[in-house]
Enzyme design. Structure first.
Site, PDB file in Angstrom:
ATOM      1  N   HIS A 475       0.828  -1.207   0.000  1.00 45.55           N
ATOM      2  CA  HIS A 475       0.000   0.000   0.000  1.00 45.55           C
ATOM      3  C   HIS A 475       0.866   1.262   0.000  1.00 45.55           C
ATOM      4  O   HIS A 475       0.677   2.161  -0.828  1.00 45.55           O
ATOM      5  CB  HIS A 475      -0.913  -0.005   1.222  1.00 45.55           C
ATOM      6  CG  HIS A 475      -1.749   1.228   1.377  1.00 45.55           C
ATOM      7  ND1 HIS A 475      -3.057   1.299   0.970  1.00 45.55           N
ATOM      8  CD2 HIS A 475      -1.456   2.458   1.895  1.00 45.55           C
ATOM      9  CE1 HIS A 475      -3.536   2.510   1.217  1.00 45.55           C
ATOM     10  NE2 HIS A 475      -2.582   3.229   1.784  1.00 45.55           N
ATOM     11  N   GLU A 476       1.789   1.329   0.926  1.00 53.26           N
ATOM     12  CA  GLU A 476       2.613   2.536   1.017  1.00 53.26           C
ATOM     13  C   GLU A 476       3.500   2.706  -0.211  1.00 53.26           C
ATOM     14  O   GLU A 476       3.789   3.831  -0.628  1.00 53.26           O
ATOM     15  CB  GLU A 476       3.455   2.511   2.296  1.00 53.26           C
ATOM     16  CG  GLU A 476       2.637   2.574   3.582  1.00 53.26           C
ATOM     17  CD  GLU A 476       1.687   3.760   3.633  1.00 53.26           C
ATOM     18  OE1 GLU A 476       2.006   4.822   3.045  1.00 53.26           O
ATOM     19  OE2 GLU A 476       0.619   3.632   4.251  1.00 53.26           O
ATOM     20  N   HIS A 479       1.766   4.683  -2.806  1.00 51.69           N
ATOM     21  CA  HIS A 479       1.975   6.130  -2.654  1.00 51.69           C
ATOM     22  C   HIS A 479       3.337   6.528  -3.224  1.00 51.69           C
ATOM     23  O   HIS A 479       3.472   7.569  -3.888  1.00 51.69           O
ATOM     24  CB  HIS A 479       1.928   6.518  -1.174  1.00 51.69           C
ATOM     25  CG  HIS A 479       0.564   6.516  -0.573  1.00 51.69           C
ATOM     26  ND1 HIS A 479      -0.490   7.209  -1.105  1.00 51.69           N
ATOM     27  CD2 HIS A 479       0.087   5.916   0.556  1.00 51.69           C
ATOM     28  CE1 HIS A 479      -1.563   7.045  -0.342  1.00 51.69           C
ATOM     29  NE2 HIS A 479      -1.242   6.268   0.664  1.00 51.69           N
ATOM     30  N   HIS A 482       3.281   6.855  -6.861  1.00 55.03           N
ATOM     31  CA  HIS A 482       2.585   8.078  -7.251  1.00 55.03           C
ATOM     32  C   HIS A 482       3.562   9.258  -7.272  1.00 55.03           C
ATOM     33  O   HIS A 482       3.457  10.155  -8.124  1.00 55.03           O
ATOM     34  CB  HIS A 482       1.449   8.338  -6.264  1.00 55.03           C
ATOM     35  CG  HIS A 482       0.314   9.129  -6.814  1.00 55.03           C
ATOM     36  ND1 HIS A 482      -0.835   9.383  -6.097  1.00 55.03           N
ATOM     37  CD2 HIS A 482       0.131   9.754  -7.998  1.00 55.03           C
ATOM     38  CE1 HIS A 482      -1.669  10.102  -6.811  1.00 55.03           C
ATOM     39  NE2 HIS A 482      -1.103  10.356  -7.974  1.00 55.03           N
TER      40      HIS A 482
END
Length: 688
Positions: A475-476, A479, A482
């Site tokens: 999940h991290e 980021h 991104h």
């Protein structure tokens, strides 16, 4: 101080010759930060004054773009310092953060309320249709205008003064709130002097707990540190009901024990000030003020989504609890399932129905292998990225590792820092930070950080990940992608600089690769034997991860409802609240999620997302983004899954664009239709 070559440059602001401008952390001391910020703010004000006092009529280039590119020293100092405060706090850094919270707020107000600058921005905004701007330029102008208005630039002098006072006080209060949570979370760790009461915990966890006790000054015994949410992952393993209750009680009582870390008075003042600020700016309440800048159209749309989910989740929760109680009593006829016990019995129930022992999954998830052969492998297959570790570069803490990131053309596109292990100086949870933002106009490449809280193993021992920790790692890194794949002109539109209820979407999408067959097969090797994970264990892990519990959904929805309840208060309603627990209980009951057996993921007193972080009236963002995620997962799978072409299209539509385009429009273009709630409801088991 003078040298033969001139005045000494503050190391925080000094130009770095390291790759992509990586700060020279070895040369920076805490004493450097306040002077750096003082100098950077003064320089920024000089730049702003020069823009505001231009005699010529405003143009996009001399006003909006010039404003965007000003304050580079301030951005650099902020990128360095605020990463440190969250990941490696100490008393001096906390004191600096407290001072800066009000100084930076006042600085921002001074810029936003500069009348000459606002006049130039307003003039351009009135002529926006005639300026011939590109979409990123138009969005930048609109954003600067809205930010100025929301800061109070359009208010009269008394209104501006009140806005300054409110924003400065809120900055102080929210910073204090975050610091108290870290302090009380550390102070609430549960000590056990007898290993027998810790039955069920693995040897690795026990070793970490013993080391934590030693570091806290205990000659013997074990210390169970608390995680940020209400529900502690250790409760799924502890077989002793009394110990589970001790840990649970320690968790839910944080920051509401009447000690120096109590946050309840802070909450009441924060809520009242936010309500008044919204009123000053013409909004009914803080939620309306916040959601006006999000992809959700209004608070009513958020209410509709949460209401539909709550109704279905509570029905599913009743069924789940009945089955859970029946299962627990089949193991012990006298058992009573309380709030401290639910996740333990859910885990036991899953284990009993799994065809293999899921406890063995962690043996195949050694942290370093998962990073290099899992997380990086998936990024390589999808986006053509390559990661080279740089042990020659020094980060801000000895545990932090640095990788240089290369694209498919072997061009270095940025740096990735991984800060994975828990420590007392790190706040709870997991997150991504930018130290440097990508910008083609500034010719800067991104430097991004992932921060987790995996228990650090003893020297020579492996760090083995649970399924939840594995999911968080992916999940991290979503980021991080991104940020790393950003390809925009302007730094304020870079990477994760998107609406709050969109920012979680790319990271949620990246979770789908954690247990993807091709990715899992590449990293899942037994940490001792090197053998590949058995097919039946891999299948069981996927089935387990895909079976969301109603319990977990209700925890989240309760926290989201609580957040909105606090921030839908008008000034008069906020002034009337004088008891945090009473308001919390009433709000949960009125929202339809008031159950003693499933407390919210965060109770108000330690709800850092909304009272210390940037998610006030925005905690719904996770589920709002998950609607997009569920649709996008279907899109990926329909296109063949882990394919370079899919990654290219997702990067071009979403990851590279940041806030340079309208996010929802870009998503609809990618999947070919407006997102619907059905895939999310099915994923969470809320419909048949």
């Amino acid at each position: 101080m003078m040298t033969s070559s001139g005045p000494k440059v503050n190391p925080v602001l000094a130009h770095s010759e390291l790759p992509h401008g990586l700060p020279d952390f070895a040369s920076i001391s805490d004493d450097d930060f306040l002077p750096a910020f003082t100098a950077a703010m003064a320089a920024h004000l000089d730049e702003v004054a020069e823009i505001a006092e231009l005699p010529e009529p405003a143009t996009f280039t001399d006003t909006i773009e010039a404003l965007e590119l000003s304050g580079r020293d301030l951005a650099r100092a902020s990128g360095i310092f605020f990463n440190l405060v969250g990941s490696d706090a100490n008393p001096e850094r906390n004191a600096i953060s407290q001072e800066l919270s009000t100084r930076l707020t006042d600085h921002g107000n001074t810029v936003a309320m500069n009348p000459a600058l606002f006049a130039r921005i307003s003039d351009l905004h009135a002529r926006i249709a005639d300026l011939g701007l590109s979409e990123p330029q138009r969005r930048l102008l609109e954003t600067r205008y809205r930010e100025s208005v929301r800061a109070g630039a359009a208010l009269d002098a008394p209104g501006q003064q009140e806005m300054r006072e409110i924003s400065a006080r809120l900055a102080y209060l929210t910073t204090t709130f975050s610091q108290r949570i870290l302090d009380d979370t550390n102070a609430s760790a549960v000590y056990a002097d007898d290993v027998a009461v810790l039955a069920g915990l693995g040897t690795g966890y026990l070793a970490s707990a013993r080391r934590a006790a030693e570091q806290a000054g205990h000659d013997v015994g074990y210390l169970i540190g608390l995680e940020l949410p209400t529900s502690q992952s250790v409760l799924t393993e502890l077989s002793d009901p009394a110990t589970r209750r001790r840990v649970f009680d320690a968790s839910v009582s944080r920051c509401s024990r009447g000690n120096e870390f109590d946050t309840r008075e802070l909450i009441l003042e924060i809520v009242r000030l936010r309500a008044r600020r919204a009123q000053l700016l013409g909004y009914r309440d803080h939620a309306e003020y916040v959601i006006d800048e999000q992809t959700a159209p209004d608070p009513a749309a958020v209410d509709d989504l949460l209401g539909e989910l709550i109704s279905s989740a509570m029905v599913a929760g009743d069924k789940e609890l009945a089955a859970l109680t029946e299962f627990a009593r089949s193991q012990d006829s006298s058992v009573e399932v309380g709030a401290a016990d639910a996740t333990y019995w859910l885990a036991q129930q899953r284990r009993s129905s799994a065809p293999v022992d899921l406890d063995g999954f962690a043996d195949y998830c050694e942290l370093d292998t998962v990073i290099t052969r899992g997380v990086f492998f998936a990024a390589g297959r999808l986006y053509g990225l390559r990661f080279t570790e740089r042990p020659d570069l020094r980060a801000y803490h000895p545990d932090v590792r640095i990788w240089e990131v290369f694209d498919q053309d072997d061009t270095s596109i940025g740096l990735f820092l991984g800060d994975y292990f828990a420590r007392p100086s790190k706040r709870g949870g997991a997150w991504m930070n930018n130290i440097v933002d990508q910008s083609s106009v500034l010719a800067t490449r991104p430097i991004v950080v992932n921060v987790l809280n995996v228990p650090k193993p003893a020297d020579g021992e492996p760090a083995l990940l649970s399924i939840d920790q594995l999911t968080t790692l992916f999940h991290e890194f979503g980021h991080a992608l991104h940020g790393l794949l950003s390809a925009v002109d302007y730094p304020s539109q870079s990477g994760t600089s998107v609406p709050r209820d969109f920012v979680e979407f790319p990271s949620q999408v990246n979770e789908m690769w954690a247990l993807h067959p091709e990715v899992l097969a590449n990293y899942a090797r037994h940490h001792e034997t090197g053998e590949a994970i058995p097919d039946e264990l891999a299948d069981a892990a996927r089935a387990n991860a895909g079976a969301d519990t109603a319990h977990g959904t209700i925890e989240y929805l309760a926290a989201s409802a609580l957040d909105l309840a606090w921030h839908r208060l008008s000034v008069e309603e906020a002034d009337a609240v004088d008891d945090v627990e009473e308001f919390e209980a009433r709000a949960l009951s009125e929202s339809g999620v008031g159950t003693d057996l499933i407390p919210p993921r965060y109770r108000s007193a330690y709800f850092n997302h909304i009272f210390g972080g940037g998610y006030s009236a925005g905690y719904y963002s996770y589920i709002w983004s998950e609607v997009l995620d569920a649709e996008t997962e279907r899109w990926f799978l329909a296109g063949g899954g882990l394919r370079r072409e899919n990654g290219r299209r997702f990067a071009e539509s979403t990851l590279s664009r940041g806030d340079s385009v309208e996010p929802l429009a870009a998503h609809e273009e990618l999947i070919g239709h407006r997102p619907e709630i059905g895939p999310l409801m099915r994923r969470r088991g809320l419909v048949g």
